[in-house]
Design an enzyme around this catalytic site. Structure first.
Site: not given
Lengths: 238, 238
Positions: A10-12, A15, A191
């Protein structure tokens, strides 16, 4: 040409090429030896990840990845009664989805090293204080994540890893062992900070080293420049 | 699946995924839209790069890259009478080699955007003071690079770009326009600091934006999470 390390999450994961990110650090460490492929999808849970599987990990069209990290759960754990309920995936389905992802990848090649990563812990206070800036929530909105809930997803992730006999990084537990983890390892309560990214990198390198993917054990794609025959370059073992 | 941006060059490319690096920043910027592929070869000059061409940019086996950066010259410019003479490539051959690299890539697809990058300026003082630590030179060894010489390679690189009608980033000139460039843009007199990496990133983004490869102009590989049909995920335009 080079073995591929695919980072699926996912976003982790998405990024992880920001400054100090674990994906960038991995690419740097394995330069000349492996390709790191970023397949991070901000906001995604395991239910939606299933729809990407056949395209990200297609059958037969190219060599199977050498390593795949699977790093979901932070969104699956969104409370059903909170602002991010649409991302919620029930715990039993989360486990089932993770198993399906592993099976798909292992079906392509049993040789692929699959590494599960649990969601990191959540700092509810930080999310409540700063969350409105990041997620457009009002300061008095209910927390979008609960650390205890995320912990149960982390435990479920570990269960799946044991059952599938693949290594797992228990971020949720190991991060909370450090006093002040809330600020040192997280940037916004959810995050990762640069130090948090460094934890993922360090733990992942340990697992790679233990499973035959240490930098030293892998082949250079082309000779180091000191091994080039500068008098007769054509004689070099390209 | 995603268009590929291939970064082909020497150590300044190889190191571009270190903290603050331009390769990592590019990967982060184009996450979900393009794959950034690292093909940096520390110590390499254009003469040796030619031997890698057919393997890095093979014919027919996969879709041609959308973008290729070609970033050589820092080693070609090593003085013939210095410690790194084995890396030296005469100026006319450097130009010829750059042309061959461009031709090879354009032969695979005329659609590929080729971007040349000149070598950055060199700080001879820094190399003489700290070079022995980095390159194993004695403090009294002759400089391993001369800024004026590197400048002539930069100009040659620009000539080749004009002739081939491809965009070029003139790092050698634009970096020296800033007072104190020696310390702010270089880490050791030869390689880039974080600020120096940021210059490459900024200039490259400008060129990508001008040539149809802005982030906005490119397609998402899969929907943003806010566009997922959470009630009926199967109805999403995966």
């Amino acid at each position: 040409m080079r073995p591929r390390f695919v980072l699926f999450g996912d976003s982790i994961t998405q990024q992880s090429f920001q400054s100090g990110g674990w994906g960038a650090a991995l690419t740097d460490r394995y330069a000349r030896k492996a390709d790191v492929v970023l397949r991070g999808y901000s906001g995604y849970n395991t239910r939606w990840a299933l729809y990407l599987l056949a395209k990200i990990f297609p059958q037969g069209s190219q060599e199977a990845p050498a390593v795949v990290t699977i790093f979901f759960g932070a969104n699956d754990a969104a409370p059903l009664d909170g602002k991010h309920a649409m991302q919620h995936v029930p715990l039993p389905e989360y486990k089932e989805n993770l198993s399906k992802i592993i099976s798909h990848i292992k079906f392509l090649s049993k040789e692929t090293l699959v590494v599960l990563i649990t969601p990191p812990p959540v700092c509810e206070e930080a999310l409540q204080v700063t969350g409105w800036k990041i997620f457009g929530l009002k300061p008095d909105d209910a927390s979008v994540r609960k650390n205890e809930t995320t912990g149960s997803y982390a435990k479920a992730c570990i269960d799946v890893a044991k059952q599938a006999d693949v290594p797992v990084i228990d971020l949720w537990t190991c991060m909370q062992e450090k006093p002040g983890w809330q600020r040192s390892y997280l940037s916004d309560g959810l995050h990762l900070s640069e130090d948090g990214n460094a934890v993922v990198f360090t733990k992942l390198i340990e697992i790679l080293n233990e499973n035959g993917f240490s930098f030293e054990a892998m082949k250079w794609d082309f000779p180091e420049h000191s091994n080039v025959n500068s008098q007769n370059p054509a004689e070099t073992a390209w």
